[in-house]
Design a protein around this motif. Structure first.
Motif, mmCIF file in Angstrom:
data_model
loop_
_atom_site.group_PDB
_atom_site.id
_atom_site.type_symbol
_atom_site.label_atom_id
_atom_site.label_comp_id
_atom_site.label_asym_id
_atom_site.label_seq_id
_atom_site.Cartn_x
_atom_site.Cartn_y
_atom_site.Cartn_z
ATOM 1 N N GLY A 1 -6.257 2.641 -7.743
ATOM 2 C CA GLY A 1 -7.302 2.232 -7.463
ATOM 3 C C GLY A 1 -7.501 0.713 -6.810
ATOM 4 N N ILE A 2 -7.314 0.073 -8.242
ATOM 5 C CA ILE A 2 -7.839 -2.141 -7.603
ATOM 6 C C ILE A 2 -6.599 -2.317 -7.100
ATOM 7 C CG2 ILE A 2 -8.090 -3.259 -9.441
ATOM 8 C CD1 ILE A 2 -9.307 -2.054 -12.093
ATOM 9 N N LEU A 3 -6.031 -1.791 -7.239
ATOM 10 C CA LEU A 3 -4.462 -2.659 -6.408
ATOM 11 C C LEU A 3 -4.172 -2.756 -4.933
ATOM 12 C CD1 LEU A 3 -1.204 -1.748 -9.240
ATOM 13 C CD2 LEU A 3 -1.985 -3.454 -8.737
ATOM 14 N N LYS A 4 -4.593 -0.936 -4.675
ATOM 15 C CA LYS A 4 -4.721 -0.932 -2.981
ATOM 16 C C LYS A 4 -5.955 -2.212 -2.736
ATOM 17 C CE LYS A 4 -5.009 3.775 -3.406
ATOM 18 N NZ LYS A 4 -4.959 4.798 -2.616
ATOM 19 N N GLU B 1 20.564 -0.493 -0.300
ATOM 20 C CA GLU B 1 20.360 -0.407 1.828
ATOM 21 C C GLU B 1 19.414 0.359 1.999
ATOM 22 O OE1 GLU B 1 21.539 -2.527 3.896
ATOM 23 O OE2 GLU B 1 22.451 -4.184 2.145
ATOM 24 N N GLN B 2 19.862 1.614 1.346
ATOM 25 C CA GLN B 2 18.999 2.752 1.282
ATOM 26 C C GLN B 2 17.155 3.102 0.257
ATOM 27 O OE1 GLN B 2 19.638 5.319 3.968
ATOM 28 N NE2 GLN B 2 21.348 3.544 4.213
ATOM 29 N N ASN B 3 17.046 2.486 -0.711
ATOM 30 C CA ASN B 3 16.420 2.726 -1.479
ATOM 31 C C ASN B 3 15.004 1.720 -2.229
ATOM 32 O OD1 ASN B 3 16.437 5.979 -1.025
ATOM 33 N ND2 ASN B 3 18.410 5.498 -2.480
ATOM 34 N N VAL B 4 14.459 1.702 -2.544
ATOM 35 C CA VAL B 4 13.531 1.371 -3.943
ATOM 36 C C VAL B 4 13.298 1.932 -4.842
ATOM 37 C CG1 VAL B 4 10.906 0.107 -3.764
ATOM 38 C CG2 VAL B 4 12.176 -0.517 -1.740
ATOM 39 N N ILE B 5 13.689 1.484 -5.523
ATOM 40 C CA ILE B 5 13.179 1.535 -7.156
ATOM 41 C C ILE B 5 12.177 1.056 -8.540
ATOM 42 C CG2 ILE B 5 14.139 2.604 -9.263
ATOM 43 C CD1 ILE B 5 16.897 1.924 -6.609
ATOM 44 N N ILE B 6 11.515 1.529 -8.787
ATOM 45 C CA ILE B 6 10.237 0.854 -9.201
ATOM 46 C C ILE B 6 10.561 0.691 -10.238
ATOM 47 C CG2 ILE B 6 7.950 1.634 -9.898
ATOM 48 C CD1 ILE B 6 8.205 1.377 -7.379
ATOM 49 N N ASN B 7 10.326 -0.778 -11.205
ATOM 50 C CA ASN B 7 11.085 -1.567 -12.000
ATOM 51 C C ASN B 7 9.995 0.216 -12.973
ATOM 52 O OD1 ASN B 7 11.081 -2.137 -14.835
ATOM 53 N ND2 ASN B 7 11.149 -4.382 -13.990
ATOM 54 N N VAL C 1 11.395 5.916 4.622
ATOM 55 C CA VAL C 1 9.963 6.783 4.523
ATOM 56 C C VAL C 1 8.772 5.850 4.420
ATOM 57 C CG1 VAL C 1 8.542 8.102 2.576
ATOM 58 C CG2 VAL C 1 11.048 9.236 3.167
ATOM 59 N N LEU C 2 9.299 4.825 3.311
ATOM 60 C CA LEU C 2 8.353 3.856 3.341
ATOM 61 C C LEU C 2 7.519 3.078 4.593
ATOM 62 C CD1 LEU C 2 9.593 2.221 -0.551
ATOM 63 C CD2 LEU C 2 7.544 3.234 0.259
ATOM 64 N N PHE C 3 8.673 2.801 5.424
ATOM 65 C CA PHE C 3 8.341 2.019 6.659
ATOM 66 C C PHE C 3 7.675 3.144 7.486
ATOM 67 C CE2 PHE C 3 13.345 0.175 6.348
ATOM 68 C CZ PHE C 3 12.151 -0.966 5.238
ATOM 69 N N ALA C 4 7.994 4.475 7.358
ATOM 70 C CA ALA C 4 6.945 5.749 8.229
ATOM 71 C C ALA C 4 5.367 4.938 7.609
ATOM 72 C CB ALA C 4 7.482 6.849 7.421
ATOM 73 N N ARG C 5 5.320 5.742 5.894
ATOM 74 C CA ARG C 5 3.987 5.141 5.608
ATOM 75 C C ARG C 5 3.153 4.261 6.472
ATOM 76 N NH1 ARG C 5 1.785 8.317 1.551
ATOM 77 N NH2 ARG C 5 2.716 9.670 1.200
ATOM 78 N N MET C 6 4.091 2.782 6.601
ATOM 79 C CA MET C 6 3.779 1.834 6.693
ATOM 80 C C MET C 6 2.830 1.575 8.329
ATOM 81 S SD MET C 6 6.187 -1.159 6.130
ATOM 82 C CE MET C 6 5.629 -2.817 6.404
ATOM 83 N N ILE C 7 3.498 2.302 9.146
ATOM 84 C CA ILE C 7 2.889 3.142 10.004
ATOM 85 C C ILE C 7 1.870 3.611 10.677
ATOM 86 C CG2 ILE C 7 3.604 4.042 12.511
ATOM 87 C CD1 ILE C 7 5.126 1.505 12.155
ATOM 88 N N ALA C 8 2.362 5.244 9.150
ATOM 89 C CA ALA C 8 0.865 5.831 9.278
ATOM 90 C C ALA C 8 -0.115 5.077 8.747
ATOM 91 C CB ALA C 8 1.092 6.830 8.316
ATOM 92 N N ASN C 9 -0.277 4.184 8.536
ATOM 93 C CA ASN C 9 -1.684 3.272 7.484
ATOM 94 C C ASN C 9 -1.875 2.898 8.002
ATOM 95 O OD1 ASN C 9 -1.940 4.297 4.636
ATOM 96 N ND2 ASN C 9 -0.023 3.719 4.114
ATOM 97 N N ALA C 10 -1.240 2.066 9.522
ATOM 98 C CA ALA C 10 -2.003 1.281 10.376
ATOM 99 C C ALA C 10 -2.495 1.991 11.625
ATOM 100 C CB ALA C 10 -0.692 0.281 10.856
ATOM 101 N N ILE D 1 1.204 -1.321 -0.024
ATOM 102 C CA ILE D 1 0.000 -0.138 0.101
ATOM 103 C C ILE D 1 0.629 0.946 -0.013
ATOM 104 C CG2 ILE D 1 -1.560 1.283 1.381
ATOM 105 C CD1 ILE D 1 -2.738 -0.959 2.417
ATOM 106 N N SER D 2 1.853 0.970 1.095
ATOM 107 C CA SER D 2 2.723 2.217 0.581
ATOM 108 C C SER D 2 4.082 2.272 -0.312
ATOM 109 C CB SER D 2 3.815 2.233 2.020
ATOM 110 O OG SER D 2 3.318 1.944 3.137
ATOM 111 N N LEU D 3 3.729 1.783 -1.280
ATOM 112 C CA LEU D 3 4.534 1.405 -2.159
ATOM 113 C C LEU D 3 3.262 2.295 -3.341
ATOM 114 C CD1 LEU D 3 5.947 -2.135 -2.731
ATOM 115 C CD2 LEU D 3 7.317 0.902 -2.922
ATOM 116 N N ILE D 4 2.449 2.052 -3.751
ATOM 117 C CA ILE D 4 1.417 2.310 -4.265
ATOM 118 C C ILE D 4 0.786 4.135 -3.874
ATOM 119 C CG2 ILE D 4 -0.909 2.233 -4.833
ATOM 120 C CD1 ILE D 4 0.911 -0.427 -6.193
ATOM 121 N N GLU D 5 1.478 3.777 -2.514
ATOM 122 C CA GLU D 5 1.009 5.743 -2.197
ATOM 123 C C GLU D 5 2.149 6.681 -2.965
ATOM 124 O OE1 GLU D 5 -1.739 5.445 1.399
ATOM 125 O OE2 GLU D 5 0.642 5.412 1.785
ATOM 126 N N ALA D 6 3.046 5.524 -3.007
ATOM 127 C CA ALA D 6 4.553 7.157 -3.363
ATOM 128 C C ALA D 6 4.047 7.090 -5.226
ATOM 129 C CB ALA D 6 5.550 5.571 -3.015
#
Length: 353
Positions: free
Chosen positions: A174-177, A156-162, A49-58, A32-37
């Motif tokens: 919307g469908i994915l979430k 170690e630091q980032n996620v890069i979307i393909n 940032v994604l870990f923080a979004r996980m916290i915020a979404n829960a 969910i956090s990846l999709i929001e990004a």
């Protein structure tokens, strides 16, 4: 929702399989956090940032609705600790939570977020690299060239979307979430088998529903016909325009506004009751008397009143309100309310003092 939008050039089946055999909530909130990004046009994102979004979404699901994520789930523990460590409130909005967490200088906050680095970013990619058997170093290495059309590369630091996935994720966000939330609700329902309405406890609503109709089209009619009623908590007489409509069993647990759980109450007392549970040995009789009087009054004055339908979820016929056997109706109310109070208490809701 069991299927994802198809795309002949992408391994959609692998994305769907990411949620098989889950033993914690991490993958759901990570995705969910990846999709929001992606929705925000961010295709290279710092993992913190994604870990923080996980916290915020829960956040709201745990802090407001008291939904259990399971005894071993560290996301729930992190949320419960961070609300205290960072002096945040239950109603803090999502982005301020993220901002606070990623700018915090508290070492415990950093550690709580960083815990998920060993749990989800590389494990989520396991379906793309079955021969790596979940080895972090191997998956990090293989993902760099987007092997097997993997969803993202991770270091170690980032996620890069393909880049090949960006349009798919953007167009179907919307469908994915919804797909993810559906599977999350099934997962959480297993850990909260007696908790009602799990799907509606996953996202904080923009606003709570107004109870104006319940007041004007139901309780005002009852009070106008019978005169002032007494608040079951403060004993203060309540007149039209001078009372609050309150949830006898907290809204944070039942997640609905059905009329059988709503009663008039002293405004000042209602603001202090918040999401506390009422002691049935102290307040049930008053609650039931109000409800019985209300049913009798509305049937007499407006039998087609739509709020009467709410009672039919546990009362076979509203004519019971007029029988001489009050105990039969009272028993139905108690059998409806008592399990809710018990389950809510078992899920962490506190009783009124």
């Amino acid at each position: 929702m069991n299927s994802l939008p198809s795309n002949p050039s992408l391994p959609i089946n692998l994305l769907g399989s990411c949620f098989n055999n889950t033993s914690a909530t991490y993958k759901f909130y990570w995705f969910i956090s990846l999709i929001e990004a992606v929705e925000n046009g961010q295709y290279q994102v710092n993992k913190q940032v994604l870990f923080a979004r996980m916290i915020a979404n829960a956040w709201y699901t745990i802090n407001y609705f008291n939904v259990s994520f399971g005894k071993q789930d560290q996301l729930q523990r992190a949320v419960e600790q961070l609300i205290l460590i960072e002096n945040l409130s239950i109603d803090t909005k999502k982005q301020p939570i993220v901002d606070r967490l990623i700018t915090s200088n508290n070492s415990t906050t950093y550690r709580l977020l960083r815990y998920f680095d060993s749990e989800v970013p590389y494990r989520f990619l396991s379906p793309w690299f079955p021969n790596s058997k979940g080895q972090k170093r191997d998956i990090y290495s293989l993902s760099q060239s987007f092997s097997n059309n993997t969803l993202y590369a991770v270091n170690e630091q980032n996620v890069i979307i393909n880049p090949k996935w960006i349009n798919y994720l953007s167009e179907n966000s919307g469908i994915l979430k919804s797909f993810c939330y559906w599977h999350l609700s099934l997962y959480l329902q297993k850990h909260n088998p007696n908790v009602p309405d799990i799907p509606n406890k996953l996202i904080k609503p923009p606003l709570r529903n107004s109870l104006t109709k319940q007041r004007k089209d139901f309780w005002d009619i009852v009070i106008h016909h019978n005169g002032a009623v007494n608040c079951i908590y403060s004993k203060k007489p309540l007149n039209i325009g001078d009372y609050a409509v309150e949830h006898f069993v907290p809204h944070a647990f039942v997640s609905h506004d059905l009329i059988w759980n709503l009663i008039p109450a002293d405004k000042s007392f209602n603001s202090t009751k918040c999401d506390k549970l009422p002691h049935l040995d102290r307040y049930f009789e008053g609650y039931f008397s109000l409800q019985q009087k209300a049913i009798q009054t509305i049937i007499q004055l407006d039998r087609k009143n739509k709020f009467l339908e709410d009672y039919l979820t546990f009362i076979p016929t509203l004519d019971l309100a007029y029988t001489s056997n009050t105990n039969a109706l009272k028993e139905l109310f108690k059998n409806n309310i008592q399990p809710l109070i018990t389950i809510a208490a078992n899920n962490g809701f506190e009783f009124m003092k």
